[in-house]
Design an enzyme around this catalytic site. Structure first.
Site, PDB file in Angstrom:
ATOM      1  N   HIS A  37      20.471  19.726  65.106  1.00 47.08           N
ATOM      2  CA  HIS A  37      19.425  19.469  66.093  1.00 47.08           C
ATOM      3  C   HIS A  37      18.932  18.032  65.921  1.00 47.08           C
ATOM      4  O   HIS A  37      18.339  17.728  64.898  1.00 47.08           O
ATOM      5  CB  HIS A  37      18.203  20.356  65.869  1.00 47.08           C
ATOM      6  CG  HIS A  37      18.466  21.810  65.581  1.00 47.08           C
ATOM      7  ND1 HIS A  37      17.757  22.803  66.216  1.00 47.08           N
ATOM      8  CD2 HIS A  37      19.313  22.443  64.731  1.00 47.08           C
ATOM      9  CE1 HIS A  37      18.166  23.982  65.760  1.00 47.08           C
ATOM     10  NE2 HIS A  37      19.107  23.787  64.862  1.00 47.08           N
ATOM     11  N   HIS A 285      17.394  20.232  72.639  1.00 50.98           N
ATOM     12  CA  HIS A 285      16.949  21.228  71.686  1.00 50.98           C
ATOM     13  C   HIS A 285      18.050  22.169  71.241  1.00 50.98           C
ATOM     14  O   HIS A 285      18.737  22.763  72.045  1.00 50.98           O
ATOM     15  CB  HIS A 285      15.789  22.022  72.285  1.00 50.98           C
ATOM     16  CG  HIS A 285      14.987  22.675  71.225  1.00 50.98           C
ATOM     17  ND1 HIS A 285      14.641  23.977  71.255  1.00 50.98           N
ATOM     18  CD2 HIS A 285      14.498  22.172  70.073  1.00 50.98           C
ATOM     19  CE1 HIS A 285      13.947  24.257  70.172  1.00 50.98           C
ATOM     20  NE2 HIS A 285      13.856  23.175  69.439  1.00 50.98           N
ATOM     21  N   GLU A 436       2.312  38.863  48.899  1.00 49.85           N
ATOM     22  CA  GLU A 436       3.523  38.765  48.060  1.00 49.85           C
ATOM     23  C   GLU A 436       4.413  37.598  48.497  1.00 49.85           C
ATOM     24  O   GLU A 436       4.965  36.872  47.674  1.00 49.85           O
ATOM     25  CB  GLU A 436       4.330  40.068  48.112  1.00 49.85           C
ATOM     26  CG  GLU A 436       3.661  41.261  47.457  1.00 49.85           C
ATOM     27  CD  GLU A 436       2.647  41.933  48.375  1.00 49.85           C
ATOM     28  OE1 GLU A 436       2.573  41.562  49.577  1.00 49.85           O
ATOM     29  OE2 GLU A 436       1.927  42.831  47.900  1.00 49.85           O
TER      30      GLU A 436
END
Ligand SMILES: Cc1ncc(C[n+]2csc(CCOP(=O)(O)OP(=O)(O)O)c2C)c(N)n1
Ligand SMILES: [Mg+2]
Length: 692
Positions: A37, A285, A436
């Site tokens: 990209h 993109h 977590e």
């Protein structure tokens, strides 16, 4: 002015030329690779330029200078932006022993081999592979999570090692991030934690380009990011145009002036060209531009349309005059200060130096507890807590905490270790909260900063931080996970809390070392084995329930743990007829079955296998001595998924374990229900022997 007809350029023109060099290198590399990209590097080149040239305290000639500012590209898909910066700044190579070599980390040829086999410029930035890459990024959200751990580490080092007149650590952590980073849950957890900790040395620079892969970001993302970060307790700065270098400097200055909280700089950009005439495009993109678009883009930059990988005269010098010069001055000044610090505080200086190489202090394993035989025994989480505390006394930078389960995980460091919190950044006990995943990402950032960091949770909830555990494995860093409540043995909390497939799945993860010690002395040996690791993360899997402490005068020494698997008790009077293999809490079942079979006159061997990963690393001779190939009557017992055990018991063996989820009941009832019993082991042994 076009590049082709330039004379010597200076000032603003040189800045523009340099920024367009970053852009065109990224464009050309992506185009040549025909993959990647280029959009984000094109749009964010000015931001990288201002940060690296004017603010980042980084010496390209010494990428392992301990007090360097850290730069993280959390939007790892924009990797060419980082590779261009590393190349243009002249970052040197660091070898595997942390020695700086006199050669560039990335050359122009490396940029030409973007995304090719074994190149220094893989698709996403990889720590330890390319010098100058501080952390591996690509899975969105991880880099921002790491950055929180790195900012934590910086504050801890500062609190622990600075002395009056000796500012050894005062570095900042800068992180580029994208819409995806802010959408991912781990990014939110990490931002919440950083805001709570009021980390003033943390700066996220958000590429607010209103676009993601599928299309406009507002198809899926419409919250007010500024409001959200304010609510987290962050300072929020705004730069309306990524091409406005003065405004960018203003944003970074605002960060530097903010001393009581982290800062996010929201930078509006337009993906793709960063050039005035194409600002609303999204054509770039997610894929290379294509030759025609490349020419158009270059034209808009005043670049020779046919030039590839062009680095105009003056650009490399510009970077040397900017980041190069500033970095070199700062790092050599630091070296002077550190030299004097070493004279006054030789122990502290020694610690800092050892830490950089991931070496441990001399005597790191002194005064560790040992455990006398005890039929009733002790939970392995409990013995682990004792060993951890003894180790922490010897290793000042062994620090960590838990995701709100410290009392269950037995991870609390006692005595004067203190709590790490806003206002007390020298504490060694961390409260990651019920986060977590952010804990996993932050731990990696702490370990990347060379701290020996550990984090605890219930084993089952490793699923909530597995992406970070996987990155620790990929990046070969020694993060330690203290994972208690290892099986159905946790009992009444039931199947939602009882791990089944987690052992097999972590054993399947390359480079991750899974340890499931079977009694208190194996716990001790497990910690002794893993502490010197420099490049393996470890899952230390521990029981909630008591495990008998074996009589080692009767059975082999627990030091066999260091080999992953060892013969604990052997057949009397000849070669074994049957081998029983146990791990963790089921080791004692295997031992009881061995005793009973022996009493019946069957020549049995019992093998303890706390770590199949480490056992697999032993040479064939050793492995064959523990599991002789011609003894095919074998039984394994482990209260977890049976998946994988055929590797050790063979096709003629029997595997006693779990084939379903568990249940909510006292542990003894669950073991009975699922057939994880001494009787079943004996029965299976007789079956494989053909005696039944
Ligand atoms: C965890 C994760 N999920 C999905 C992807 C695949 N992916 C790469 S870039 C991207 C989104 C791009 O949008 P944004 O984050 O806004 O970055 P931009 O394209 O604007 O640079 C996605 C989904 C990924 N890299 N990581
Ligand atoms: Mg975006």
């Amino acid at each position: 002015m076009a590049v082709s007809d330039q004379a010597v350029v200076t000032g603003k023109q040189l800045e523009t030329l340099s920024i367009n060099t970053i852009r065109t290198l990224s464009i050309d590399a992506v185009q040549k690779a025909n993959s990647g990209h280029p959009g984000a590097p094109m749009a964010f080149a000015p931001v990288a330029y201002v940060l690296w040239q004017k603010f980042l305290r980084y010496d390209p000639a010494n990428p392992v200078w301990p007090n360097r500012d850290r730069f993280i590209l959390s939007n790892g898909h924009a990797s060419m932006l980082l590779y261009s910066m590393i190349y243009l700044s002249g970052v040197k190579t660091v070898d595997k022993e942390y020695k700086v070599l006199d050669r560039p980390s990335i050359t122009l040829d490396d940029i030409k081999s973007f995304r090719q086999l074994d190149s220094k410029t893989p698709g996403h930035p990889e720590y330890r592979h390319t010098s100058g890459v501080e952390v591996t990024t690509g899975p969105l959200g991880q880099g921002v999570g790491n950055s929180v751990g790195m900012a934590i580490a910086a504050k801890w080092l500062q609190a622990h090692y600075n002395r009056p007149d000796f500012e050894i650590f005062n570095y900042n952590v800068y992180t580029f991030c994208s819409d995806g980073d802010l959408m991912e849950g781990v990014g939110s957890e990490a931002a919440s934690l950083a805001g709570h900790l009021k980390l003033p040395n943390l700066c996220w620079i958000y590429d607010a380009n209103h676009i993601t892969l599928d299309g406009p970001a507002d198809w899926s993302f419409s919250e007010d990011v500024a409001m959200r970060f304010k609510a987290y307790g962050w300072n929020v700065a705004h730069v309306p145009d990524a091409n406005d270098l003065d405004a960018l400097s203003g944003g970074f200055n605002e960060f530097l002036a903010t001393e009581d909280r982290p800062t996010i700089i929201i930078v509006n950009s337009h993906i793709g060209y960063g050039a005035p005439h194409k600002q609303d495009t999204n054509a770039a993109h997610g894929e290379p531009l294509g030759e025609d678009e490349v020419r158009l883009a270059k034209k808009s930059y005043g670049w020779p349309e046919d030039a590839h990988f062009l680095v105009p005269d003056g650009v490399l010098e510009n970077f040397q005059d900017g980041i190069g010069k500033r970095g070199s001055e700062l790092s050599s000044k630091w070296n002077d200060v550190f030299g004097k610090y070493g004279q006054q505080f030789s122990n502290l200086a020694d610690e800092i130096q050892r830490m950089q190489r991931r070496d441990l202090p001399d005597g790191w394993d002194k005064n560790l507890p040992t455990f006398p035989p005890d039929a009733k025994g002790v939970a392995s989480r409990e013995s682990s807590g004792q060993v951890l505390n003894a180790l922490a006394k010897n290793i000042p930078w062994l620090i960590g905490g838990s995701a709100d389960l410290a009392t269950s995980n037995k991870t609390t460091l006692k005595g004067d270790a203190g709590e790490f919190k806003a206002g007390n950044y020298g504490g060694r006990n961390f409260h990651f909260g019920v986060r977590e995943h952010a804990m996993g990402a932050a731990l990696n950032g702490m370990v990347n900063s060379k701290l020996r960091a550990f984090g605890g949770t219930f084993f089952n909830f490793t699923d909530y931080m597995r992406p970070s555990m996987r990155l620790a494995s990929i990046t070969e860093i020694p993060t330690v996970y203290v994972l208690t409540h290892d099986s159905i043995g946790l009992g009444e909390d039931g199947p939602t809390h009882q791990p089944i497939e987690q052992l097999a799945s972590l054993r399947a993860m390359p480079n991750m070392i899974v340890m499931r010690p079977g009694d208190a002395n194996e716990v001790l040996e497990a910690w002794k084995t893993i502490m010197p690791f420099k490049h393996n993360p470890v899952a230390m899997v521990l029981s909630r329930q008591a495990l008998p402490t074996l009589d080692r005068s009767k059975y082999a020494a627990a030091s066999g743990t260091a080999k992953g698997g060892y013969v604990l008790g052997d057949a009397q009077g000849g070669k074994p007829q049957v081998i029983l293999i146990g791990t963790g809490s089921e080791l004692s079942l295997a031992v009881s079955a061995y005793e009973k079979l022996t009493a019946e006159g069957i020549r049995a061997r019992v093998v303890s296998m706390p770590s199949t990963d480490i056992f697999d690393m032993q040479d064939e001779a050793y492995k064959n001595s523990v599991l002789p190939p011609d003894v095919t009557a074998r039984v394994s017992v482990e209260a977890a998924s049976v998946f994988g055990w055929e590797r050790y018991v063979g096709l003629k063996g029997q595997i006693i374990g779990m084939r379903t989820f568990g249940g909510s009941a006292p542990a003894k009832d669950l073991y009975k229900k699922f057939g994880i019993t001494v009787e079943h082991v004996i029965e299976a042994a007789k079956e494989v022997l053909g005696n039944k």
